[in-house]
Design an enzyme around this catalytic site. Structure first.
Site, mmCIF file in Angstrom:
data_model
loop_
_atom_site.group_PDB
_atom_site.id
_atom_site.type_symbol
_atom_site.label_atom_id
_atom_site.label_comp_id
_atom_site.label_asym_id
_atom_site.label_seq_id
_atom_site.Cartn_x
_atom_site.Cartn_y
_atom_site.Cartn_z
ATOM 1 N N LYS A 65 0.702 -1.153 0.148
ATOM 2 C CA LYS A 65 -0.016 0.185 -0.020
ATOM 3 C C LYS A 65 0.917 1.213 -0.095
ATOM 4 C CE LYS A 65 -3.887 1.869 2.699
ATOM 5 N NZ LYS A 65 -4.844 1.797 4.142
ATOM 6 N N SER A 140 -9.666 1.424 3.217
ATOM 7 C CA SER A 140 -8.879 2.204 2.351
ATOM 8 C C SER A 140 -7.817 1.587 1.683
ATOM 9 C CB SER A 140 -8.182 3.424 3.124
ATOM 10 O OG SER A 140 -7.158 2.708 4.069
ATOM 11 N N SER A 164 -9.482 -1.210 7.396
ATOM 12 C CA SER A 164 -9.351 -0.738 5.977
ATOM 13 C C SER A 164 -8.459 -2.032 5.413
ATOM 14 C CB SER A 164 -8.303 0.536 5.989
ATOM 15 O OG SER A 164 -9.132 1.561 6.256
#
Lengths: 472, 95
Positions: A65, A140, A164
């Site tokens: 990420k 997210s 997330s």
């Protein structure tokens, strides 16, 4: 690869080929490291067979990420403000993955600074769910989840502050785990809410997550909230039947009927495997979502104060006023650089911490957090794990969640684990009539990751939901 | 409690340029605020037990030694700066 049946370079090339084929449509990646990934692969292929055995993740392509610092490579946090930010160091998670032999193939898309649940708050582009066009892959950690679900990579790293990792795992039909707070170093993980943030893992099975987790977990002197698992951690229980708690009053009226149906079926399946299920009560659960958002927004307001157009971000010029003062430059840079959801959370966090409101909101949220943590400590004296839905709904259409409060309610089943600092894992348990994945969540006591992984693996050994792939 | 004056003050405290533009839901910043603060109001139903000490969420590990070590060079620290000159960050005038 360990056995020499294929080369690391072949595996990495295949991963990059799939990214090139599918990512233009899906939007999972913000940057793809073609040259460095192949270079790393060739270096691993040049090792002797005995040297290769030292690397538990030898040649495994991993996506990271874009919230984790990577030396010499852009780390944007999905934000225009950090569009050209290039760190001079690797996050500990990145260091340990590479040290275990993994090959990082790229940085994945996300809601800006980890704030969002649909992947639509990325400043660059939204991420699509591979199961259904124009549907969200969750957030997210949208890009990491989609990259794994679309089989571009076998595993990925995300962050989980309020769900997330687990929620996108559920929406994308894969397995995702948030460990105990402190189990994995946060050094180099760009902060959203420091008392809630934790690195998390995506893979197609609990067994793969176990490999990833053990490669990166453990104390790091650069993060003083990180620790090694204590010797008294809940053991993996050697196959004994578990007492699995569930809290039905928390579900009623709050979830889609199809989600409830499939989660109930998964509970029945676990009973069939020999485990016992017990209804439990978590009396302060109703405060969790409000407490989470107050605390998260307050910490975000503090953490994001460092982005000011001076040291590490782009800089805006306020229009119609030359030359600007320092404070005008701060205000213009931050307004133009942050997206609307980040600005909203900073403002609300500032509100919750300000004079006249601090006791009423932030202090109350902290009291609620303590009560929730105490509830879990009490419940885990009676049961081994808890089970429930990961998300109240399946994936939603992109552009459909315009009401911020309605979007916040989507985290109702995940935030408590972050508030209490306990581990939680989402695994696929079925599909809706429309073909969208459904996930169940198991939550364990502090340092109970092994227990969660073994339970999910036992479920996956006797079902095939985790093996189904989207048609691409 | 929540009024336009408070919203504008919060923008200033947060070092954000004030904008009255509606949100993606079509509501004003003030309406958004009111709705979300209403969402937080359930916390007022939690009784205060008199114990304001909140335990830390994690026990700290052994603290590292308090010694001066090199972290970033000056050049590295300036590398991502919006503007720099020699070994300084360049900023607009304060006043």
């Amino acid at each position: 690869m360990q056995a020499g049946e294929t080369t690391v370079a072949n595996v990495v090339r295949e991963s990059i080929r799939r990214i090139d084929r599918d990512d233009l449509r899906l939007g999972a990646f913000l940057s793809v490291w073609r040259e460095s990934a192949l270079s790393a692969a060739q270096a691993l292929d040049a090792l002797s067979a005995s040297d290769r055995r030292r690397f538990p993740l030898l040649g495994v392509p991993v996506a990271v990420k874009d919230l984790f610092c990577t030396r010499g490579e852009r780390t944007t946090c999905g934000s225009r403000l950090l569009e050209s930010f290039t760190p001079h160091y690797d996050a500990t998670v990145v260091e340990r993955l590479v040290g275990a032999g993994a090959v990082i193939v790229g940085k994945t898309n996300l809601d800006e600074f980890g704030m969002g649940s649909t992947g639509e708050f990325s400043a660059f582009r939204a991420t699509q769910n591979p199961w259904c066009q124009n549907y969200s892959g969750g957030g997210s950690s949208s890009g990491s989840a989609v990259a794994v679900a679309a089989r571009m990579v076998p595993c990925a790293i995300g962050t989980d502050t309020g769900g997330s990792v687990r929620q996108p795992a559920a929406w994308c039909g894969i397995t995702g785990m948030k460990p105990t707070y402190g189990a994995v170093s946060r050094f180099g993980m760009i902060a959203f809410a420091s008392s809630l943030d934790q690195a998390g893992f995506f893979a197609n099975s609990a067994r793969d997550i176990e490999l990833l987790f053990h490669a990166v977990a453990g104390r790091d002197v650069r993060d003083m909230t990180s620790r090694d698992a204590p010797p008294e951690s809940p053991e993996s229980d050697s196959g004994r039947p578990l007492r699995i708690g569930y809290c039905p009053t928390g579900w009623r009226g709050n979830i889609d009927a199809e989600v409830e149906h499939h989660v109930q079926r998964s509970i029945e399946h676990l009973r069939h495997l020999g485990h016992q299920t017990v209804a439990v009560d978590l009396p302060h659960e109703r405060f969790a979502i409000a407490a989470y958002y107050v605390i998260a927004m307050a910490e975000a307001a503090s953490n994001l104060a460092r982005y000011d157009g001076v040291r590490m971000t782009s800089r805006a010029s306020p229009s119609g006023h030359e030359p600007p003062t320092l404070s005008e430059m701060y205000a213009a840079t931050r307004f133009q650089g942050f997206g609307p959801e980040v600005r909203r959370r900073i403002l609300l966090g500032t509100f919750c911490l300000s004079h006249g409101f601090h006791d009423q909101y932030y202090q109350q949220a902290c009291r609620a957090r303590r009560a929730i943590r105490d509830d879990y400590a009490r419940v885990f004296e009676d049961v081994d794990v808890l089970i429930g839905p990961t998300s109240p709904t399946t994936a939603v259409p992109l552009g459909s969640q315009r009401d911020p409060v309605a979007a916040y309610w989507g985290d109702v089943f995940t935030v408590s684990a972050n508030l209490a600092g306990i581990p939680a894992l989402s695994f696929p348990v079925g599909f809706s009539a429309a073909g969208l994945p459904i996930g169940a969540q198991v939550v364990g006591p502090w340092w109970g990751e092994n227990r969660l992984l073994k339970l999910a693996a036992a479920f996956q050994d006797t079902t095939d939901f985790h093996q189904r792939k989207p048609a691409l | 409690m929540v009024n336009q004056s408070l919203v504008e003050r919060l923008y200033k405290l947060a070092a954000l340029q004030y904008s009255p533009e509606p949100s993606s839901a079509g509501s004003s910043p003030l309406a958004d605020f009111e709705q979300i603060i209403e969402f937080f109001s359930v916390l007022q139903q939690l009784p205060i037990t008199g114990d304001n000490n909140v335990p830390p969420c994690a026990v700290l590990g052994d603290l590292r030694s308090d010694e001066v070590v090199t972290s970033q060079t000056v050049n590295a620290a300036l590398d991502n700066a919006a503007q720099s000159h020699q070994s300084y960050f360049v900023v607009p005038r304060v006043m």
